[in-house]
Design a protein around this motif. Structure first.
Motif, mmCIF file in Angstrom:
data_model
loop_
_atom_site.group_PDB
_atom_site.id
_atom_site.type_symbol
_atom_site.label_atom_id
_atom_site.label_comp_id
_atom_site.label_asym_id
_atom_site.label_seq_id
_atom_site.Cartn_x
_atom_site.Cartn_y
_atom_site.Cartn_z
ATOM 1 N N GLN A 73 1.120 -4.168 -3.879
ATOM 2 C CA GLN A 73 -0.233 -4.242 -4.394
ATOM 3 C C GLN A 73 -0.371 -5.342 -5.438
ATOM 4 O O GLN A 73 -1.471 -5.748 -5.778
ATOM 5 C CB GLN A 73 -0.617 -2.895 -5.017
ATOM 6 N N SER A 165 -10.833 -7.050 2.026
ATOM 7 C CA SER A 165 -9.534 -6.450 2.323
ATOM 8 C C SER A 165 -9.548 -4.985 1.921
ATOM 9 O O SER A 165 -10.296 -4.565 1.036
ATOM 10 C CB SER A 165 -8.403 -7.176 1.581
ATOM 11 N N TYR A 166 -8.733 -4.197 2.593
ATOM 12 C CA TYR A 166 -8.558 -2.795 2.232
ATOM 13 C C TYR A 166 -7.230 -2.303 2.797
ATOM 14 O O TYR A 166 -6.586 -2.972 3.614
ATOM 15 C CB TYR A 166 -9.719 -1.928 2.743
ATOM 16 N N TRP A 167 -6.813 -1.140 2.318
ATOM 17 C CA TRP A 167 -5.599 -0.502 2.809
ATOM 18 C C TRP A 167 -5.989 0.731 3.625
ATOM 19 O O TRP A 167 -6.997 1.382 3.332
ATOM 20 C CB TRP A 167 -4.706 -0.085 1.642
ATOM 21 N N TRP A 243 1.132 2.983 5.059
ATOM 22 C CA TRP A 243 0.024 2.173 4.575
ATOM 23 C C TRP A 243 0.078 0.776 5.152
ATOM 24 O O TRP A 243 1.153 0.158 5.197
ATOM 25 C CB TRP A 243 0.060 2.086 3.048
ATOM 26 N N ARG A 245 -2.210 -3.043 5.037
ATOM 27 C CA ARG A 245 -3.281 -3.825 4.412
ATOM 28 C C ARG A 245 -3.891 -4.724 5.480
ATOM 29 O O ARG A 245 -3.185 -5.490 6.139
ATOM 30 C CB ARG A 245 -2.743 -4.679 3.272
ATOM 31 N N ASP A 267 -0.898 -6.993 6.746
ATOM 32 C CA ASP A 267 0.346 -6.741 6.006
ATOM 33 C C ASP A 267 0.988 -8.028 5.518
ATOM 34 O O ASP A 267 2.220 -8.172 5.549
ATOM 35 C CB ASP A 267 1.341 -5.956 6.876
#
Length: 326
Positions: A73, A165-167, A243, A245, A267
């Motif tokens: 992150q 962007s998001y996860w 997770w 990204r 990712d």
């Protein structure tokens, strides 16, 4: 038809060693040399090590967290030359109004809930009940899965491009089936669900998962297709229980020319080359601000429209850390 944990507080118990760690020893190692007066503990330690080996745990020094294999992150939030202009805070109730005071759920509000997670401050969990597909399929009497809303991002007089962007994390029991929709970006009327694209009433560019976890972009752009245009199928692959990204950069075309662009980073850091890139795209036929790149299109469901697209199990996807850059 393609129409459309518990935040595990890590309680670290402070326990005292029953004996001091042994020094490095040369020659033959025996229980008596290692444990000294506590040599009676040796059989118990050997049993524990044997059980760990049987379970495939391996040496403690070799264990790796699943999260450590994913992008940090602390990496770059934006591509080079862009800066953060909006964040999607998920730390408290009322999050949608903080994202956009005018935003409302188009459907599926009961499927959206905030959950705690050890990695992110707030996580949005979206549920997909067994047997659910698109909202149009639900109107025929089937379960309603997923959620949809639109939220305006930071406005700009020259919203000709945007980076979002998001996860996300698919539940461990998630079944890919034929595919489904994930959030993306749109402008103007944000067409979807088989709506006609004319070049004057908006465009949309979402993400999809497909069979076996293959990813792609799913676009309502020109030339118009009956149910969207697929871009980059299989260029990246989702997995369950981890997770990921995902990020999109949209650069609108100008003057009706085929000079629009779209990029996806999966990712990977956005300062590096994109995972997928599409050029010569036509999002619109005029350059009016009404069709600018300024809206988060949060649209997620299984489908498609019929039973062949529906999820066979109750499942969910977690979303976190939404960021927009210009």
């Amino acid at each position: 038809r393609r129409g459309e944990g518990h935040r595990a507080r890590e309680t670290r118990s402070r326990s005292r060693w029953m004996f001091a760690p042994p020094p490095l020893l040369e020659g033959c190692v025996t229980a008596e040399r290692v444990f000294g007066q506590h040599s009676r503990l040796a059989p118990l330690v050997l049993v524990i090590l044997a059980l760990e080996a049987r379970c495939g745990v391996g040496p403690r020094s070799e264990r790796r967290s699943t999260l450590q294999s994913r992008p940090s992150q602390s990496g770059s939030e934006c591509p080079s030359g862009r800066r953060v202009v909006w964040r999607g805070d998920l730390s408290h109730a009322g999050w949608l109004q903080r994202w956009d005071p005018a935003a409302t759920f188009l459907y599926g509000e009961s499927n959206a809930s905030l959950v705690e997670d050890a990695r992110f401050e707030g996580v949005l969990r979206v549920a997909y009940p067994a047997g659910s597909s698109s909202s149009s399929y639900a109107r025929e009497g089937h379960p309603l899965g997923g959620v949809e809303f639109k939220a305006h991002l930071a406005r700009s007089e020259a919203a000709q491009s945007i980076y979002l962007s998001y996860w996300l994390r698919f539940a461990p029991n998630f079944r890919w089936v034929k595919g489904g929709k994930l959030p993306g970006v749109c402008g103007g009327g944000c067409p979807s669900g088989g709506a006609a694209v004319t070049g004057y009433d908006g465009w949309s560019m979402r993400i999809m998962w497909r069979p076996h976890g293959d990813g792609e972009e799913y676009a309502y752009i020109l030339p118009a297709q009956a149910y969207g245009t697929e871009l980059g199928l299989g260029t990246w692959k989702f997995s369950t229980g981890e997770w990921h990204r995902v990020a999109q950069e949209i650069v609108l075309n100008s003057g009706g020319a085929a000079n629009g662009e779209s990029r996806v980073w999966f990712d990977t850091d956005p300062t590096l080359p994109p995972t997928f890139e599409a050029k010569d795209l036509i999002y619109r036929l005029d350059d009016g601000p009404a069709d600018g790149a300024d809206t988060l299109f949060f649209s997620t469901f299984f489908g498609g429209h019929d039973a062949g697209w529906s999820t066979p199990v109750d499942t969910f996807v977690d979303f976190a850390n939404f960021v927009a850059c210009r």
